[in-house]
Scaffold this active site. Structure first.
Site, PDB file in Angstrom:
ATOM      1  CB  CYS A 286      26.766  14.325   3.012  1.00  0.00           C
ATOM      2  SG  CYS A 286      26.054  15.463   4.229  1.00  0.00           S
ATOM      3  CD  GLU A 326      26.005   9.192   7.138  1.00  0.00           C
ATOM      4  OE1 GLU A 326      24.881   9.697   7.305  1.00  0.00           O
ATOM      5  OE2 GLU A 326      27.047   9.879   7.075  1.00  0.00           O
ATOM      6  NE  ARG A 371      20.735  12.242   9.284  1.00  0.00           N
ATOM      7  CZ  ARG A 371      20.904  13.563   9.300  1.00  0.00           C
ATOM      8  NH1 ARG A 371      19.872  14.352   9.533  1.00  0.00           N
ATOM      9  NH2 ARG A 371      22.091  14.107   9.102  1.00  0.00           N
ATOM     10  NE  ARG A 373      22.461  11.849   5.688  1.00  0.00           N
ATOM     11  CZ  ARG A 373      21.509  12.730   5.413  1.00  0.00           C
ATOM     12  NH1 ARG A 373      20.485  12.371   4.645  1.00  0.00           N
ATOM     13  NH2 ARG A 373      21.558  13.959   5.887  1.00  0.00           N
TER      14      ARG A 373
END
Length: 527
Positions: A286, A326, A371, A373
């Site tokens: 990521c 993800e 968080r 995502r």
């Protein structure tokens, strides 16, 4: 020229003869009927292998676009003479039961060669699996480290790595769960020169449905196993795991009894290196899409953004039932949305129905961490896709104080250290999380932890800070694991630097969020 199996040659020969008789290529369905197979996915696998090896080409996505690229020449029939143990030795069996067709420039003749079916899992880390066929070159001597057919203990045969020591031979498996054994005398019957991956005939006879262990998954960019835990808690079965970071292996292998982490660049993993699986899982890198990674995306100088194309390569070749991917929330907005649009279009072009959603760990995982995502879920089966729903938000009941260790080593405290004076006047409340932002302290007003990052503890991105009864300190690596939703029995290895552990859990997924998504996927397939 690369070798092909007997079944692949049958596919190739039928395509050739069909074109000669009809002037057009056969459809996948016609090939399936001719070879009397029930699983279309198996035909796709054979055709993709023939394409990769240069025997077939496919000009577009239409039904009759397959054509031979070249003729198969110098096909050699190698006799399959029995079984060989990749496990405990078994009695040597030498009864010719079949042949296998090979096209291999390094094997000029069937003379001096034979093949054996593999039984057992002692060589899985060498890429030799139960049910595979190994081609053996007959010879009575071998160099250290070669994989050999060895006869020991009164005509018992085994397949192992052979090493000559001072007064004995070491026969070494390639499976971390198995130990080597030693013999003073070993008779070498040949060395392995080729491995032919098995496609189970039983699996060809039925669609890829749930086994007694659940749908099979491969865990790519696996890190320390966060996605794996979430999916196994939902009833899936992990059959392969890979990551590029060697230090992740120590943490990963400490917590899983089987399917240990294979440390390798994913770009070097061949399609035939992968076992059969139903779902591909991957939290692909990521950093090139995150704010912290400067949002370089597919133009990332370290080529991390381009690793997505290896996911595409594997999905295209194996055509699994589906996948879960993800990444950071910023993937959706990178390059004004063009990057995410490209990713979605590529996955849909492969024949998958795709749903995406941004999930926050504190809203969907019951962990006190802010968080966000993006989760990308794909199904080949449209019915599964239509039934699938992302989980609903759940009330956050877990507090930071619920996850803190009771006996924290002194090294995590700032008491008496140079930074302490700057922190002391701004960090006053227990149960809240703070950050040191180079020149000032920032309090997280929401009462939850900010996003844990891979670069915690380095440069200006320090580990989140709390105050307890003993003083002001940073979160420990174990506390970071808990804030990421890892279970209470998850173990951290000794001897690894804290900076590496912080990186591992900053790079990880929130286990409880993944688990909630995986359960929804399983529900869609079983409803």
């Amino acid at each position: 020229m690369a070798n092909i199996t007997k079944k692949q040659k049958q596919v190739f020969d039928f395509i050739n003869s069909y074109i000669s008789e009809n002037g057009i290529s056969p459809t996948i369905e016609e090939i399936r009927k001719k070879l009397k197979l029930r699983a279309v996915s198996t035909i796709h696998e054979h055709i993709n292998t023939l394409k990769e090896k240069g025997y077939l080409s496919k000009s577009d996505n239409s039904a009759r676009s397959i054509s031979p690229s070249r003729q198969i020449k110098s096909v050699i029939e190698i006799p399959i003479v029995g079984r060989i143990a990749a496990g405990q030795p078994i009695e040597a069996i030498e009864n010719r039961e079949d042949t296998i067709s090979l096209v291999n420039p390094n094997i000029k003749s069937s003379q001096g060669h034979y093949a054996l079916r593999v039984i057992g899992e002692s060589m899985i880390d060498e890429g030799i699996f139960n049910g595979d066929i190994v081609v053996i070159k007959k010879q009575s001597v071998a160099e250290n480290g070669q994989t050999v057919v060895a006869i020991i203990d009164d005509n018992e045969a085994t397949l192992k790595k052979l090493y000559k020591e001072k007064t004995r031979f070491r026969l070494e498996p390639r499976n971390q769960n198995m130990l080597p054994f030693f013999r003073k005398e070993v008779e070498v019957r040949g060395v392995v020169v080729q491995v032919i991956r098995n496609i189970s005939t039983e699996e060809e006879k039925k669609p890829q449905k749930k086994t007694k262990h659940g749908f099979r998954t491969i865990d790519l960019f696996a890190g320390v196993g966060g996605i794996r835990i979430g999916f196994e808690n939902a009833g899936f079965k992990t059959v392969f795991a890979n990551d590029f970071e060697p230090q992740c292996k120590e943490t990963y292998d400490l917590n899983f009894k089987d399917s240990k982490l294979v440390v390798e660049d994913i770009r070097k993993i061949g399609i035939d290196d992968l076992p059969n699986f139903d779902f591909l899982l991957g939290g692909f890198p990521c950093q090139p899409f995150s704010i912290a990674g400067y949002r370089q995306g597919f133009n990332d100088k370290k080529n991390r953004g381009n690793l997505f194309f290896d996911i595409v390569r594997i999905i295209d070749a194996r055509k699994p039932e589906g996948f879960l991917l993800e990444n950071v929330k910023n993937l959706k907005s990178h390059d004004k949305g063009n990057t995410f649009k490209t990713i979605e279009e590529m996955l849909k072009t492969l024949g998958y129905h795709v749903k995406t959603k941004v999930l926050n760990s504190m809203e969907y995982g019951n962990v006190p961490q802010n968080r966000e995502r993006v989760y990308i879920v794909g199904f080949k089966n449209k019915d599964y896709y239509e039934k699938f729903r992302f989980p609903e938000p759940a009330k956050l009941t877990t507090k930071i104080t619920d996850l803190l260790e009771k006996n924290v080593p002194e090294k995590y405290y700032y008491n008496g250290k140079p930074l302490f004076k700057k922190l002391q006047g701004n960090i006053k409340e227990e149960g809240k999380v703070y950050q040191w932002r180079r020149q000032y302290v920032r309090e997280n007003k929401s009462g939850v932890c900010p996003t844990l990052t891979a670069n915690m503890g380095t440069g200006g991105h320090n580990v989140p800070i709390i105050k307890d009864k003993r003083g002001i300190r940073k979160l420990t690596p174990l506390e970071c694991a808990r804030i990421q939703g890892f279970p209470a029995d998850y173990k951290l290895p000794h001897g690894i630097a804290d900076s590496a552990l912080y990186k591992q859990f900053g790079n990880s997924v929130t286990v409880t969020v993944v688990e909630s998504v995986a359960k929804q996927m399983m529900k869609a397939m079983n409803s």
